[in-house]
Design a protein around this motif. Sequence first.
Motif, PDB file in Angstrom:
ATOM      1  N   THR A 123      17.064  50.335  39.836  1.00 34.82           N
ATOM      2  CA  THR A 123      17.484  51.332  38.877  1.00 34.82           C
ATOM      3  C   THR A 123      15.939  51.566  38.128  1.00 34.82           C
ATOM      4  O   THR A 123      15.120  50.475  37.882  1.00 34.82           O
ATOM      5  CB  THR A 123      18.505  51.154  37.811  1.00 34.82           C
ATOM      6  N   ILE A 124      15.968  52.636  37.579  1.00 33.84           N
ATOM      7  CA  ILE A 124      14.636  52.832  36.519  1.00 33.84           C
ATOM      8  C   ILE A 124      15.171  53.315  35.238  1.00 33.84           C
ATOM      9  O   ILE A 124      16.158  54.119  35.216  1.00 33.84           O
ATOM     10  CB  ILE A 124      13.762  54.053  37.068  1.00 33.84           C
ATOM     11  N   ILE A 125      14.836  52.648  34.107  1.00 30.53           N
ATOM     12  CA  ILE A 125      15.201  53.163  32.836  1.00 30.53           C
ATOM     13  C   ILE A 125      14.192  53.624  32.019  1.00 30.53           C
ATOM     14  O   ILE A 125      12.758  53.105  32.120  1.00 30.53           O
ATOM     15  CB  ILE A 125      15.967  51.987  32.047  1.00 30.53           C
ATOM     16  N   GLU A 126      14.449  54.540  30.814  1.00 34.05           N
ATOM     17  CA  GLU A 126      13.532  54.964  29.980  1.00 34.05           C
ATOM     18  C   GLU A 126      13.119  53.772  28.963  1.00 34.05           C
ATOM     19  O   GLU A 126      14.201  53.353  28.310  1.00 34.05           O
ATOM     20  CB  GLU A 126      13.840  56.144  29.319  1.00 34.05           C
ATOM     21  N   GLY A 127      11.991  53.481  28.690  1.00 35.37           N
ATOM     22  CA  GLY A 127      11.834  52.236  27.880  1.00 35.37           C
ATOM     23  C   GLY A 127      10.127  52.055  27.559  1.00 35.37           C
ATOM     24  O   GLY A 127       9.487  52.673  28.366  1.00 35.37           O
ATOM     25  N   ASP A 128       9.782  51.412  26.245  1.00 33.21           N
ATOM     26  CA  ASP A 128       8.665  51.465  26.074  1.00 33.21           C
ATOM     27  C   ASP A 128       8.298  49.816  26.031  1.00 33.21           C
ATOM     28  O   ASP A 128       9.133  49.256  25.202  1.00 33.21           O
ATOM     29  CB  ASP A 128       8.562  51.853  24.573  1.00 33.21           C
ATOM     30  N   MET A 129       7.512  49.449  26.600  1.00 34.75           N
ATOM     31  CA  MET A 129       7.300  47.921  26.900  1.00 34.75           C
ATOM     32  C   MET A 129       6.921  47.450  25.470  1.00 34.75           C
ATOM     33  O   MET A 129       6.837  46.011  25.313  1.00 34.75           O
ATOM     34  CB  MET A 129       6.198  47.620  27.946  1.00 34.75           C
ATOM     35  N   THR A 130       6.193  48.178  24.564  1.00 40.54           N
ATOM     36  CA  THR A 130       5.850  47.571  23.221  1.00 40.54           C
ATOM     37  C   THR A 130       7.018  47.284  22.549  1.00 40.54           C
ATOM     38  O   THR A 130       7.136  46.604  21.163  1.00 40.54           O
ATOM     39  CB  THR A 130       4.971  48.552  22.497  1.00 40.54           C
ATOM     40  N   HIS A 131       8.293  47.772  22.960  1.00 45.23           N
ATOM     41  CA  HIS A 131       9.333  47.413  22.103  1.00 45.23           C
ATOM     42  C   HIS A 131      10.461  46.702  23.204  1.00 45.23           C
ATOM     43  O   HIS A 131      11.586  47.241  23.911  1.00 45.23           O
ATOM     44  CB  HIS A 131      10.038  48.478  21.592  1.00 45.23           C
ATOM     45  N   PRO A 132      10.100  45.514  24.013  1.00 45.42           N
ATOM     46  CA  PRO A 132      10.929  44.781  24.948  1.00 45.42           C
ATOM     47  C   PRO A 132      12.225  44.630  24.503  1.00 45.42           C
ATOM     48  O   PRO A 132      13.039  44.649  25.345  1.00 45.42           O
ATOM     49  CB  PRO A 132      10.053  43.803  25.432  1.00 45.42           C
ATOM     50  N   GLU A 133      12.427  44.219  23.268  1.00 50.40           N
ATOM     51  CA  GLU A 133      14.018  44.077  22.837  1.00 50.40           C
ATOM     52  C   GLU A 133      14.812  45.240  23.086  1.00 50.40           C
ATOM     53  O   GLU A 133      15.912  44.875  23.629  1.00 50.40           O
ATOM     54  CB  GLU A 133      13.963  43.658  21.328  1.00 50.40           C
ATOM     55  N   ALA A 134      14.277  46.097  22.965  1.00 48.89           N
ATOM     56  CA  ALA A 134      15.349  47.635  23.173  1.00 48.89           C
ATOM     57  C   ALA A 134      15.444  47.752  24.799  1.00 48.89           C
ATOM     58  O   ALA A 134      16.647  47.975  25.155  1.00 48.89           O
ATOM     59  CB  ALA A 134      14.569  48.717  22.480  1.00 48.89           C
ATOM     60  N   VAL A 135      14.449  47.249  25.348  1.00 55.08           N
ATOM     61  CA  VAL A 135      14.872  47.294  27.044  1.00 55.08           C
ATOM     62  C   VAL A 135      15.933  46.216  27.404  1.00 55.08           C
ATOM     63  O   VAL A 135      16.691  46.703  28.166  1.00 55.08           O
ATOM     64  CB  VAL A 135      13.447  46.923  27.783  1.00 55.08           C
ATOM     65  N   PHE A 136      15.713  45.050  26.991  1.00 52.36           N
ATOM     66  CA  PHE A 136      16.716  43.956  27.286  1.00 52.36           C
ATOM     67  C   PHE A 136      18.027  44.288  26.812  1.00 52.36           C
ATOM     68  O   PHE A 136      19.094  43.905  27.429  1.00 52.36           O
ATOM     69  CB  PHE A 136      16.129  42.438  26.774  1.00 52.36           C
ATOM     70  N   GLU A 137      17.993  45.101  25.684  1.00 53.13           N
ATOM     71  CA  GLU A 137      19.415  45.380  25.092  1.00 53.13           C
ATOM     72  C   GLU A 137      20.092  46.469  25.816  1.00 53.13           C
ATOM     73  O   GLU A 137      21.434  46.799  25.443  1.00 53.13           O
ATOM     74  CB  GLU A 137      19.372  45.288  23.693  1.00 53.13           C
ATOM     75  N   SER A 138      19.453  47.349  26.474  1.00 51.42           N
ATOM     76  CA  SER A 138      20.200  48.488  27.392  1.00 51.42           C
ATOM     77  C   SER A 138      21.292  48.065  28.237  1.00 51.42           C
ATOM     78  O   SER A 138      21.090  46.958  28.682  1.00 51.42           O
ATOM     79  CB  SER A 138      18.920  49.403  27.810  1.00 51.42           C
ATOM     80  N   ALA A 139      22.087  48.893  28.312  1.00 50.14           N
ATOM     81  CA  ALA A 139      23.341  48.794  28.882  1.00 50.14           C
ATOM     82  C   ALA A 139      22.953  48.698  30.525  1.00 50.14           C
ATOM     83  O   ALA A 139      23.521  47.818  31.264  1.00 50.14           O
ATOM     84  CB  ALA A 139      24.529  49.962  28.777  1.00 50.14           C
ATOM     85  N   GLU A 140      21.841  49.763  30.932  1.00 51.05           N
ATOM     86  CA  GLU A 140      21.536  49.676  32.382  1.00 51.05           C
ATOM     87  C   GLU A 140      20.731  48.550  32.907  1.00 51.05           C
ATOM     88  O   GLU A 140      21.018  47.952  33.835  1.00 51.05           O
ATOM     89  CB  GLU A 140      20.591  50.992  32.592  1.00 51.05           C
ATOM     90  N   PHE A 141      20.064  47.929  31.708  1.00 54.38           N
ATOM     91  CA  PHE A 141      19.308  46.833  32.092  1.00 54.38           C
ATOM     92  C   PHE A 141      20.359  45.628  32.249  1.00 54.38           C
ATOM     93  O   PHE A 141      20.430  44.978  33.254  1.00 54.38           O
ATOM     94  CB  PHE A 141      18.417  46.466  31.071  1.00 54.38           C
ATOM     95  N   GLY A 142      21.300  45.394  31.315  1.00 54.53           N
ATOM     96  CA  GLY A 142      22.304  44.471  31.372  1.00 54.53           C
ATOM     97  C   GLY A 142      23.135  44.589  32.600  1.00 54.53           C
ATOM     98  O   GLY A 142      23.824  43.431  33.033  1.00 54.53           O
TER      99      GLY A 142
END
Length: 275
Positions: A123-142
Amino acid sequence: MADNRPIDLSVPSAARMYDWLLGGHFNYEADRLACEELLRYAPTTKALARNNRWFLERVVRALAEEHGIKQFVDFGSGLPTQNNVHQVAQAVHRDARVVYVDNDPVVLAHGRSILDSHDGNATIIEGDMTHPEAVFESAEFGRLIDLKERTAALFISVLHCVKDRDDPAGIVRRVVSRLKPGSFVVICHLVSDDVGLRDQVTDLMRKQTDDHWGRVREKWEVDRFFENLTLHRPGLVDVTDWRPDSDLRQHDRSVEWMDYGGMAEVPPRSARTDP
């Protein structure tokens, strides 16, 4: 944190410029004109882009085949092209799972159109690598990535898009802090020993991308990104020379600058010296 900028196709993006350099079709006139200007400073940049892509294929294959990695997170993934991470990994492990992360609206749109027809393990998710915590906590990532399992985090030719104030080395440390020991980090970054070229290309890309660019750095600065990680052979090199294929398709290389980096393993927490 997602980037909700509206799409302005008159402003080049690094992702679409890279697509054009690879001979892709997901780019626009502004991207092509920006590439033509870039090639005036660094005429062999098309070779650099091709060798960068082949490095991605080789390193993902090595991670899957030799180290049994089945989870991949590709930060700043860019536009989809042939032999992307999920295709290479799933050729080794059919159940390999891949999350692509980007905040370019065109990348997200094209990526979703391609991956929607996939089997659900990429999958591809919208996220900013300067805020990796938000990426890790997203439902689609999980949904796809279990950080209790070994994971490969990929920063392929993307950290030069990060400004110094956003601390690219710190971004890597924050990602590593969430990874299980035995996981891997892959980084390559545009570098040059020529201070004039570094300054010229950095200024050009900042102007062309409406300041969505960091800078071309030196090797020693990229070395810092690998602190407290265990490098695997052949260490940090021009990625053209990272375990090259025997078919010699990397014959042509960039001479003005290089993509410099390698693959490293996350050690046991007791072996780390980070705060």
